[in-house]
Design a protein around this motif. Structure first.
Motif, PDB file in Angstrom:
ATOM      1  N   GLU A  61       0.815  -1.217   0.000  1.00 22.59           N
ATOM      2  CA  GLU A  61       0.000   0.000   0.000  1.00 22.59           C
ATOM      3  C   GLU A  61       0.847   1.264   0.000  1.00 22.59           C
ATOM      4  O   GLU A  61       0.384   2.332  -0.356  1.00 22.59           O
ATOM      5  CB  GLU A  61      -0.996  -0.007   1.174  1.00 22.59           C
ATOM      6  N   LYS A  72      -0.911  -6.149  -6.487  1.00 27.77           N
ATOM      7  CA  LYS A  72      -0.897  -4.806  -5.902  1.00 27.77           C
ATOM      8  C   LYS A  72      -1.886  -4.756  -4.750  1.00 27.77           C
ATOM      9  O   LYS A  72      -3.077  -5.034  -4.924  1.00 27.77           O
ATOM     10  CB  LYS A  72      -1.264  -3.778  -6.972  1.00 27.77           C
ATOM     11  N   TRP A  73      -1.384  -4.411  -3.586  1.00 28.79           N
ATOM     12  CA  TRP A  73      -2.214  -4.404  -2.387  1.00 28.79           C
ATOM     13  C   TRP A  73      -2.746  -3.007  -2.111  1.00 28.79           C
ATOM     14  O   TRP A  73      -1.984  -2.070  -1.878  1.00 28.79           O
ATOM     15  CB  TRP A  73      -1.418  -4.911  -1.176  1.00 28.79           C
ATOM     16  N   ILE A  74      -4.047  -2.882  -2.172  1.00 28.03           N
ATOM     17  CA  ILE A  74      -4.707  -1.635  -1.771  1.00 28.03           C
ATOM     18  C   ILE A  74      -5.704  -2.032  -0.687  1.00 28.03           C
ATOM     19  O   ILE A  74      -6.692  -2.707  -0.984  1.00 28.03           O
ATOM     20  CB  ILE A  74      -5.459  -0.995  -2.957  1.00 28.03           C
ATOM     21  N   PRO A 107      -8.722  -2.485   1.493  1.00 24.89           N
ATOM     22  CA  PRO A 107     -10.100  -2.055   1.294  1.00 24.89           C
ATOM     23  C   PRO A 107     -10.576  -1.225   2.489  1.00 24.89           C
ATOM     24  O   PRO A 107     -10.098  -1.431   3.607  1.00 24.89           O
ATOM     25  CB  PRO A 107     -10.874  -3.372   1.218  1.00 24.89           C
ATOM     26  N   ASP A 158      -8.517  -8.167   5.295  1.00 28.53           N
ATOM     27  CA  ASP A 158      -7.089  -8.341   5.011  1.00 28.53           C
ATOM     28  C   ASP A 158      -6.722  -9.817   5.151  1.00 28.53           C
ATOM     29  O   ASP A 158      -6.859 -10.392   6.244  1.00 28.53           O
ATOM     30  CB  ASP A 158      -6.268  -7.486   5.997  1.00 28.53           C
ATOM     31  N   GLN A 190      -4.332 -11.817 -13.403  1.00 27.81           N
ATOM     32  CA  GLN A 190      -4.925 -10.665 -14.079  1.00 27.81           C
ATOM     33  C   GLN A 190      -5.273 -11.023 -15.531  1.00 27.81           C
ATOM     34  O   GLN A 190      -4.429 -11.529 -16.272  1.00 27.81           O
ATOM     35  CB  GLN A 190      -3.912  -9.512 -14.073  1.00 27.81           C
ATOM     36  N   ASP A 194      -9.578  -7.791 -11.560  1.00 27.50           N
ATOM     37  CA  ASP A 194      -9.017  -7.481 -10.236  1.00 27.50           C
ATOM     38  C   ASP A 194      -7.989  -8.525  -9.807  1.00 27.50           C
ATOM     39  O   ASP A 194      -7.765  -8.765  -8.616  1.00 27.50           O
ATOM     40  CB  ASP A 194     -10.137  -7.364  -9.193  1.00 27.50           C
ATOM     41  N   TYR A 225      -5.170  -7.534  -7.357  1.00 27.86           N
ATOM     42  CA  TYR A 225      -5.592  -7.427  -5.959  1.00 27.86           C
ATOM     43  C   TYR A 225      -5.682  -8.819  -5.323  1.00 27.86           C
ATOM     44  O   TYR A 225      -5.181  -9.058  -4.219  1.00 27.86           O
ATOM     45  CB  TYR A 225      -6.950  -6.720  -5.878  1.00 27.86           C
ATOM     46  N   LYS A 226      -6.301  -9.755  -6.082  1.00 30.50           N
ATOM     47  CA  LYS A 226      -6.444 -11.107  -5.541  1.00 30.50           C
ATOM     48  C   LYS A 226      -5.077 -11.768  -5.353  1.00 30.50           C
ATOM     49  O   LYS A 226      -4.873 -12.543  -4.421  1.00 30.50           O
ATOM     50  CB  LYS A 226      -7.332 -11.944  -6.461  1.00 30.50           C
ATOM     51  N   ALA A 242      -2.370 -10.073  -4.669  1.00 31.63           N
ATOM     52  CA  ALA A 242      -1.803  -9.433  -3.479  1.00 31.63           C
ATOM     53  C   ALA A 242      -2.373 -10.076  -2.213  1.00 31.63           C
ATOM     54  O   ALA A 242      -1.664 -10.264  -1.222  1.00 31.63           O
ATOM     55  CB  ALA A 242      -2.088  -7.937  -3.495  1.00 31.63           C
ATOM     56  N   GLN A 243      -3.647 -10.432  -2.276  1.00 32.07           N
ATOM     57  CA  GLN A 243      -4.239 -11.128  -1.128  1.00 32.07           C
ATOM     58  C   GLN A 243      -3.503 -12.443  -0.858  1.00 32.07           C
ATOM     59  O   GLN A 243      -3.270 -12.823   0.283  1.00 32.07           O
ATOM     60  CB  GLN A 243      -5.726 -11.425  -1.400  1.00 32.07           C
TER      61      GLN A 243
END
Lengths: 275, 996
Positions: B262, B616-618, B620, B707, B746, B752, B755-756, B758-759
Motif C-alpha cells: 500500500e 498490488k495491495w490496496i 479495502p 485483510d 490478471q 481485479d 488485488y487477488k 496481493a491477497q
C-alpha cells in the motif's frame, strides 16, 4: 493348558477387526487372530482351529444389496480351496461343536441374513428376522443405554446387572420379524438379550434418539436358544476402556468399559467348556 | 437376453427412502405428493437360467422378511407416475458391481466378459401432479442428469407398456482406437482454439513452448527413431496439458510475483511456495535442531512426522471443489476416498487412522435466483454430506474433526476439504517407512479399479473456472469397497516387502503417477494397451489421463512380481504389469508395438518457465459501523447461536462414524448430554498405549474481506488454540495449509487479478510469520486456485480461504480436556486479552456489516500462554477449556454452560483489555473475536496451582460456574447484559440445522 483362541474375520469391507481383536485379548483370550476372508477361502486358516468367532462391524461389500447381503451369499456359496467343502460347512460345524459366535453391527446383520439367528431347532441357515433402515432414514453414531434381559440364555451377558452403555453406528439397525409368531417365540425364549432403554435401564423405549432405529420391541441384540450365538447392533468392542466413554472427562468411571464383559464371559466360557 | 429383477417392500414395511424423497419434494420443490414408494431394479445382461435368476432374486437381491421380488414383471401398483433412475453407460455402478459378483458366487462360475448387472431405482409417485411437475422432480431431485438417466411413465402408459422396458446401459465400444497427430504450425488463434476445444487449459505461451519443442532437431531425431513425426501426438499433448495444469503443477504458487504494497514498496517474489511455505518449514526445523520431528515434507503424497520411536504420523488434506459443484455426491465421495490414497501412498504405505472434513457452502436456505448451471446450495449440502458419509464410513476410517462454513459466495463453488491421517511403522523391512525408491528395471504395476472414461480432464478442468460447458466426463464416482479391498491387500504386501515404491492415481491418472515415478529413476516404458479397461473403445490418450478411481501405481522388483500377483488374485484385487522403469530420460508410451508418446523427462518437468504475476495491495475500506449501546444483549446472543456459522452441526456429525477403530478419546460432541461442540479431536492409534494424536483446524474466510494477512494469522491461531485447548503438546505439532483462492491471474475475465494476487501474497507472508513464532513446520498442503463461476454474465468468486490444519501429539490421553463446564463452584478464567476487534465478526455479519477492525494475533504472547496452559493441563489443574472464536466470549460461555449443564456467571468488568479504552464496552467485550483466547474452568482446590502455573501471562478470573440453569453476564456498569435459561440458549443453537 490349551490355548483359548479367538478369530476375527476381516475383508470385503469389515472395519472393526483391530479393536475386536484387542477386546478379545483384553477379555482374556490367549490369542486373537485377524484373518482375512481370502486366507480362509484359500484354506490357509480354518475356523476349526478356533473357539470364538467374531463377525465385526463394517460395510461388507458396501452394503450394496442391503446390509451384509452379499457376504451372506458369499459365505453360503463360496468353496474353500484345497478341500471338498463350502465355507458354510465350516460355519455349521463350528456351531455344532458348541463354540461361540458374536456378531456386532454388520456382523449381526450378517448372522440374521444367513439365518444363524435366532437359530431355532438347530437350523442355523433359515432367515426369519431382519435388520433394515433406521426409521430416521440416516446413519447414526450415538451412545445408547441397553437394558439386559437377565433371563436370557446368552453366555455373553452373564453378570450384567441392569444394563450397559454402548455406541451404535449404523444406518440399518431396525429389527423386524417375519411374523408375530416369530416375535412371540423370541420373547418367550428370552432371546432378545438387550433393548434400547432410558439412562436408568428401567424401561425399554421406542423414542428416538434413545432407540436410534425404531426396532420392534426396542430389540438391540438377539441370541440363539443355546446362548452361544449372539448378535447386537451396538459396539461392545468400542467401549473397553473408560477413555472411550463420551463423558469420561466429567464422570467417575471404572477403568474397564461396559463392553468388555462380553469378551470376558466368552473367554471364561471357552476356558471352562472348550479347552 | 437381458432380464429385470424388481424388488419391492412388502405391504406394511416402512419405506424410509420413499419417505425421505417425499419430504425433499415438498421442501425443495414445494410440490405436494401423497406418497412416494421405491423399488430396487436389477437389469441382468447375463446368461443365467430361469432357475438361477430366481435364486438370485430370492437370495442376494432381496430380504425375505421385508421384500418381494419379480422377474420380468412389474411390481408397481397404486401410483400416478413412475420414474426410473439408473446410471448412464460407463458411470461407476457400485451396486451393479456387487450384484454381478454375487451372481458369480451363486452360480459358481465367473460372469462372462461383457456380461453385466446394472442397478436402478424406481420411484412411484402418488398425488395430483402434472407431467411437468414429475419432470421437475426427476431432474431437480431424483436424477443428476450428468451421470444418471431417467424414464417417466404415467400410470396409464405404465399399464399399456407392461412396465418399464429392459434397457441395458452398456457402453457401446464402437470407437476405433486411434492416435491423432496435432499440427502446431498454425496461427496463435488456432493454437488457442486447440487448447480450449480440447479442455487442455494451456495458455498461448505454453502452447508456443510446446510448438518450439517440436521444432528442435534433436527432439525430432529422437522421435524419428521410434517412428514419430514432427507433430505431437494427442497422447503427448494431453500428457503435457495434464503435467502442466495448474492443478498438478501449481503454476501460480511457483510463479514470479511482482508485489507492490500500500506504500508503493515493490518486491519480486520468486515462487510463493519456496519463499514462504517451504522456507517456513526449513527455518522452523533449523531452529528446532535435535528436537526436529519432521521426517518427510513436501516431497511425497502426504507429510510424515515422528509419533514415537516406533511409529510415524502421516497427514494430508485435499480439496475436491469442482467435481462437487457438478455432482455433489460423487464429487465429495471421490474427494474423501481420493485423499485416503494420499497417506496410503506415502512412503512405503500407511494405515489410515482418521479423516477430517471441512465444507464451505452457501446458505442452504438460499432463496434468490441462481445462474442456471449452479445447483441449489441445499442440494450441494445434501449431496456432499452424503458422499463424504458413505466414503468415510464405508472405508472404516473415523471422521473425527470438521467444520461447516457458510458464505453465499460459495454458491459459485463449494469447497470440499477432506483430510486423512495415516500411521506407519518407523521401520519397514529394515528401511525407514517414509522412504521409497525405484530401480531401473522395476516393473510398473497398477492395482485396483479399471480404467474408463470417467474423470477425463479432471486435472485440466479444475484448472479453469466452472462454466456452462464444464465436461461431463470430469466427474467420477468413488467405490470405497474396491479401494478397501486393495488397501487390505497392499498393506500385507508392504509388510512382506513385495514392492519398492507406491503412489496413488489421482488427478491426471497414470500420466501423473507414472510421470512422477519415472522422475525417481529417470524414465519409463509403458504399454497402454495392457491397462485393464472397464469397457473397450478407449483411445490411448484417454487411458493415460483417465482419473478412474481406486487405483494405486507401484514399482515391483521383477523377482517379487510372481508372489505379488498371486497374492493379488487371492485377495480379489486386480493387478497388472504395464511396463518397466528405465533410466534413459524418456517418458515412453506404447500402444502395443506402436510408440504413441515420446517425451523427454526434463521437458515434461522443467520445460515450463515461471508465470509472471502482478500483485498490488490496496487495503479495502469498509464503512465503519456505529454500534449503539444496548442495555441487553440476550437476543443478540440467541441470534448468534442460531447463525449458520455458529449453530450446532450435530445432524451432520452424527451421520459420520467418529469412533470406528476404537481409539476415540475426545469426540466431536461432549458434555452432560453428549451435545457440546468439542474444539479438537484426540485419538489413540495404538489401543494398548495412552499416547494420542490430536488434530484441529482453523478457517475464517470472512476476514479476507478486510485483510488476508490477518485472515491467515487468525486461521493458524485458531487451529493451534483448538489443538492446545484439548491438551495437544507444543513440542510435537505440525501444520498443513490448504489454499482455496479465486483466480488471481490478471486477465479480461479477472480484472481485479492483481488485488487477488496481493491477497495471496499477504496470506503467505502471514503464514510464514505466524508459523515461525508458533514453531509450526508445514508438512504438506495443497492449493486450488480457480474457485470462480463465470457463465459470461455472472461471475461469483469465493472469498479467499485458507484451511489450516494441525496434527500433533498428546503424551497421555488420560489428561485430555473437554469444553463442558464440569462442576458448580468452579472458577471461570479468560486467558488472553480482549480488544475492540469486531471487524469481520459474526456479530457484525448479523446486520450485514463487515467493518474494519480485524482481530490481530499477538503471536509471542499467545505462544507463551499456550505453553503455560499446556503445563496447567499436564498438572491436572484444568477442568474445562473452550476456545473463543465465532461470536466471541458470549458464544463460548453459552456453549460451555449448556454443554456442561451448569450455569455460568461472568462479570465483564473483570476482562483484560488491550488497546484504546474508547472501544471498550459491553458489546465488544461480549462479541469481539480477538484471537488467542481460551475460556477455562478450574476447580477451586486447584486455583492456586493453576494461577501459579499461569503467572506472567495475561489471564483473569471473570466468573464462576453455578448450580442454576442460566447464563448470566454482568456489564461494565453493573447491570445484567445477558440473562438466559440454558434450555433456551441450547435450543437457539440447535434448531437451525436440526432437520437437515
Amino acid at each position: 493348558m490349551k490355548q483359548t483362541r479367538a478369530i476375527v474375520i476381516t475383508g470385503n469391507g469389515t472395519n472393526c477387526e483391530m479393536e475386536a481383536a484387542h477386546a478379545c485379548r483384553l477379555g482374556g483370550f490367549d490369542e486373537a487372530v485377524i484373518a482375512h476372508i481370502a486366507e480362509i477361502l484359500s484354506g490357509e486358516i480354518r475356523l476349526d482351529d478356533f473357539h470364538f468367532l467374531n463377525l465385526t462391524g463394517g460395510f461388507l461389500d458396501g452394503d450394496d444389496l442391503g446390509s451384509a447381503k452379499a457376504q451372506a451369499n458369499r459365505l453360503k456359496n463360496a468353496a474353500v480351496v484345497g478341500c471338498d467343502e463350502k465355507l458354510v460347512e465350516q460355519f455349521t460345524r463350528f456351531i455344532a461343536d458348541g463354540k461361540l459366535i458374536l456378531g456386532v453391527c454388520n456382523g449381526f446383520q450378517l448372522m440374521v441374513k444367513m439365518g444363524m439367528l435366532p437359530g431355532w431347532d438347530g437350523n442355523y441357515l433359515n432367515q426369519t428376522v431382519t435388520l433394515t433402515h433406521n426409521d430416521c432414514g440416516r446413519f447414526q453414531d450415538r451412545w445408547t443405554y441397553l437394558q439386559v434381559d437377565s433371563s436370557s440364555p446368552s453366555v455373553f451377558t452373564r453378570g450384567i446387572d441392569k444394563g450397559i452403555y454402548l455406541p451404535v453406528r449404523h444406518g440399518e439397525g431396525k429389527f423386524l420379524c417375519d411374523s408375530d409368531a416369530t416375535l412371540a417365540r423370541i420373547e418367550d425364549g428370552h432371546l432378545a438379550v438387550l433393548r434400547y432403554s432410558g439412562a436408568d435401564y428401567a424401561e425399554a423405549t421406542m423414542e428416538f434418539p434413545a432407540n436410534p432405529n425404531g426396532s420392534t420391541n426396542a430389540i438391540a441384540a438377539l441370541c440363539d436358544p443355546t446362548g452361544r450365538l449372539m448378535g447386537l447392533m451396538p459396539h461392545p468392542e468400542a467401549f473397553v476402556h473408560y477413555t472411550q466413554h463420551p463423558r469420561w472427562t466429567r464422570e467417575e468411571l471404572p477403568e474397564e468399559g461396559d463392553g468388555l464383559i462380553l469378551y470376558k464371559n466368552a473367554a471364561e466360557y471357552v476356558r471352562n467348556n472348550l479347552v | 437376453m437381458a432380464n429385470r429383477i424388481e424388488v419391492a417392500l412388502k405391504p406394511g414395511s416402512r419405506d424410509a427412502r420413499g419417505e425421505r424423497i417425499k419430504r425433499e419434494i415438498e421442501h425443495f420443490l414445494h410440490l405436494d405428493v401423497e406418497e412416494v414408494c421405491t423399488l430396487d431394479v436389477y437389469t441382468l445382461d447375463t446368461d443365467l437360467t430361469k432357475d438361477e435368476l430366481e435364486q438370485a432374486a430370492a437370495g442376494p437381491f432381496s430380504d425375505p422378511v421385508i421384500q418381494v421380488w419379480a422377474i420380468d414383471r412389474p411390481l408397481a401398483t397404486g401410483f400416478d407416475f413412475a420414474v426410473e433412475v439408473g446410471f448412464r453407460p460407463g458411470v461407476t455402478d457400485n451396486v451393479g458391481r456387487t450384484a454381478r459378483e454375487a451372481v458369480a458366487y451363486l452360480t459358481g462360475r465367473p460372469c462372462a466378459s461383457g456380461a453385466g448387472v446394472y442397478y436402478s431405482v424406481q420411484y412411484l409417485l402418488k398425488g395430483r401432479l402434472s407431467v411437468a411437475d414429475v419432470e421437475k422432480i426427476a431432474t431437480g431431485l431424483l436424477c443428476n442428469t450428468l451421470i444418471q438417466r431417467y424414464t417417466i411413465l404415467s400410470a396409464p402408459d405404465f399399464a399399456g407398456k407392461g412396465g418399464f422396458p429392459v434397457a441395458v446401459p452398456k457402453v457401446s465400444g464402437e470407437t476405433k482406437v486411434e492416435v491423432r497427430e496435432i499440427d502446431l504450425e498454425v496461427s496463435d488463434d488456432e493454437l488457442m482454439r486447440i487448447s480450449k476445444d480440447g479442455v487442455l487449459a494451456l495458455t498461448l505461451d505454453e502452447m508456443k513452448i510446446i510448438q518450439s519443442q517440436y521444432r528442435d532437431p534433436k527432439v525430432l531425431a529422437g522421435r524419428k527413431e521410434f517412428g514419430l513425426g514432427a507433430k505431437p501426438t494427442d497422447v503427448e499433448l494431453e500428457c503435457l496439458a495434464q503435467t502442466w495444469s495448474e492443478h498438478c503443477k501449481h503454476k501460480i504458487f511457483a510463479g514470479t510475483v511482482q508485489y507492490e504494497d500500500e506504500q508503493g514498496n515493490k518486491q519480486e517474489i520468486k515462487s510463493l511456495f519456496k519463499s514462504f511455505i517451504q522456507r517456513t518449514t526449513k527455518d522452523v526445523r533449523e531452529r528446532m535442531g535435535e528436537k526436529d520431528f519432521c521426517l518427510s515434507v513436501f516431497k511425497d503424497n502426504a507429510g510424515v512426522i515422528k509419533f514415537n520411536d516406533k511409529h510415524s504420523l502421516v497427514f494430508k488434506v485435499e480439496t475436491h471443489n469442482s467435481p462437487s459443484a457438478l455432482d455433489p455426491y460423487g464429487g465429495a465421495l471421490t474427494g474423501i476416498v481420493g485423499v485416503n490414497r494420499d497417506p496410503f501412498g506415502t512412503g512405503i504405505g500407511s494405515k489410515l487412522i482418521f479423516n477430517t472434513d471441512v465444507f464451505c457452502f452457501a446458505d442452504p436456505f438460499y432463496a434468490k435466483p441462481l445462474p442456471s448451471r449452479l445447483l441449489h446450495p441445499r442440494r450441494i449440502y445434501e449431496g456432499v454430506v452424503e458422499g463424504v458419509e458413505h466414503g468415510g464410513n464405508k472405508s472404516g476410517i473415523p471422521t473425527v474433526n470438521g467444520s461447516l462454513v457458510f458464505d453465499d459466495r460459495f454458491a459459485g463453488k463449494p469447497l470440499v476439504f477432506c483430510g486423512t491421517a495415516g500411521f506407519m511403522p518407523a521401520v519397514v523391512n529394515g528401511l525407514p517407512g517414509y522412504e521409497k525408491s525405484i530401480k531401473p528395471g522395476d516393473l510398473i504395476v497398477m492395482t485396483g479399479g479399471r480404467i474408463g472414461k470417467d474423470g477425463i480432464h479432471g486435472a485440466t478442468f479444475s484448472s479453469e473456472e466452472l462454466n456452462e460447458n464444464s465436461p461431463v466426463t470430469a466427474v467420477q464416482i468413488g467405490d470405497p469397497i474396491t479401494q478397501k479391498r486393495m488397501f487390505d491387500f497392499l498393506i500385507r504386501a508392504r509388510d512382506k516387502g513385495l514392492y519398492r515404491f507406491i503412489t496413488d492415481n489421482g488427478a491426471g491418472g497414470l500420466s501423473s503417477s507414472i510421470g512422477e515415478m519415472a522422475g525417481e529413476c529417470g524414465g519409463c516404458r509403458m504399454d497402454l494397451a495392457k491397462a485393464p479397461l472397464k469397457y473397450p473403445g478407449l483411445n490411448p490418450w484417454e487411458i493415460l489421463i483417465s482419473e478412474a478411481q481406486e487405483r494405486m501405481s507401484l514399482a515391483v522388483p521383477p523377482e517379487q512380481i510372481d508372489e505379488f500377483l498371486a497374492m493379488a488374485v487371492r485377495f480379489g484385487v486386480e493387478a497388472t504389469v504395464l511396463g518397466e522403469f528405465t533410466d534413459n530420460g524418456v517418458f515412453h508410451m506404447l500402444y502395443g508395438e506402436q510408440t504413441v508418446a515420446w517425451l523427454p523427462m526434463d521437458f515434461m518437468h522443467e520445460g515450463l518457465p515461471p508465470m509472471q504475476l502482478p500483485a498490488k495491495w490496496i487495503p479495502p475500506q469498509h464503512e465503519e459501523p456505529v454500534l449503539e449501546e444496548k442495555v441487553e444483549y440476550t437476543d443478540d446472543l440467541k441470534q448468534l447461536l442460531s447463525a449458520l456459522n455458529i449453530c450446532s452441526k450435530e445432524s451432520v456429525v452424527r451421520r459420520y462414524d467418529h469412533e470406528v477403530q476404537g481409539g476415540s478419546v475426545v469426540k466431536p460432541f461432549t458434555g452432560v448430554a453428549n451435545d457440546g461442540p468439542s474444539d479438537a479431536a484426540v485419538v489413540r492409534p495404538l489401543l494398548d498405549s495412552f499416547e494420542g494424536v490430536v488434530t484441529a483446524h482453523g478457517i475464517c474466510p470472512r476476514f479476507s474481506d478486510i485483510d488476508t494477512y490477518h485472515m491467515t494469522a487468525n486461521a493458524v491461531d485458531e487451529a493451534l488454540r483448538n489443538y492446545v485447548a484439548v491438551g495437544g503438546s507444543l513440542d510435537l505439532v505440525a501444520g498443513l495449509d490448504n489454499f482455496c483462492w479465486c483466480d488471481p491471474v490478471q486477465s479480461d475475465k479477472t480484472p481485479d487479478g492483481a488485488y487477488k494476487m496481493a491477497q495471496l501474497v499477504r496470506s503467505n507472508q502471514a503464514l510464514y510469520d505466524v508459523c515461525m513464532d508458533y514453531n509450526l513446520p508445514l508438512i504438506s498442503g495443497k492449493d486450488s486456485m480457480k474457485n470462480d463461476f463465470y457463465d459470461g454474465t455472472t461471475k461469483i468468486s469465493i472469498p479467499p480461504t485458507l484451511l489450516f490444519s494441525v496434527i500433533g501429539k498428546i503424551d497421555d490421553t488420560r489428561k485430555a480436556v473437554t469444553m463442558d463446564a464440569k462442576r458448580p463452584g468452579d472458577i471461570v478464567y479468560l486467558l488472553g486479552k480482549t480488544a475492540d476487534e469486531l471487524g469481520g465478526s459474526e456479530y457484525l455479519a448479523l446486520s450485514g456489516v463487515i467493518g474494519n477492525k480485524i482481530p490481530k494475533v499477538d503471536t509471542v504472547k499467545a505462544y507463551q500462554r499456550y505453553k503455560a496452559y499446556h503445563d496447567a493441563v499436564n498438572q491436572g489443574t484444568v477442568a474445562s477449556c473452550h476456545d473463543l472464536s465465532d461470536g466471541g466470549l458470549a458464544v463460548a460461555a453459552a456453549e460451555s454452560a449448556f454443554a456442561g449443564g451448569f450455569g455460568v456467571a461472568i462479570d465483564l468488568s473483570r476482562l483484560l483489555w488491550k488497546g484504546d479504552a474508547a472501544g471498550k464496552n459491553d458489546c465488544t467485550l461480549l462479541f469481539s473475536e480477538s484471537a488467542s483466547r481460551h475460556l477455562v474452568t478450574v476447580h477451586p482446590e486447584k486455583r492456586d496451582q493453576f494461577e501459579a502455573i499461569m503467572s506472567g501471562n495475561c489471564f483473569a478470573s471473570i466468573g464462576v460456574v453455578t448450580e442454576g440453569q442460566e447464563l448470566s453476564i454482568t456489564g461494565l456498569n453493573g447491570g445484567t447484559v445477558v440473562k438466559a435459561d440454558l434450555v433456551e440458549l441450547k435450543e437457539a443453537w440447535q434448531k437451525t440445522l436440526r432437520e437437515l
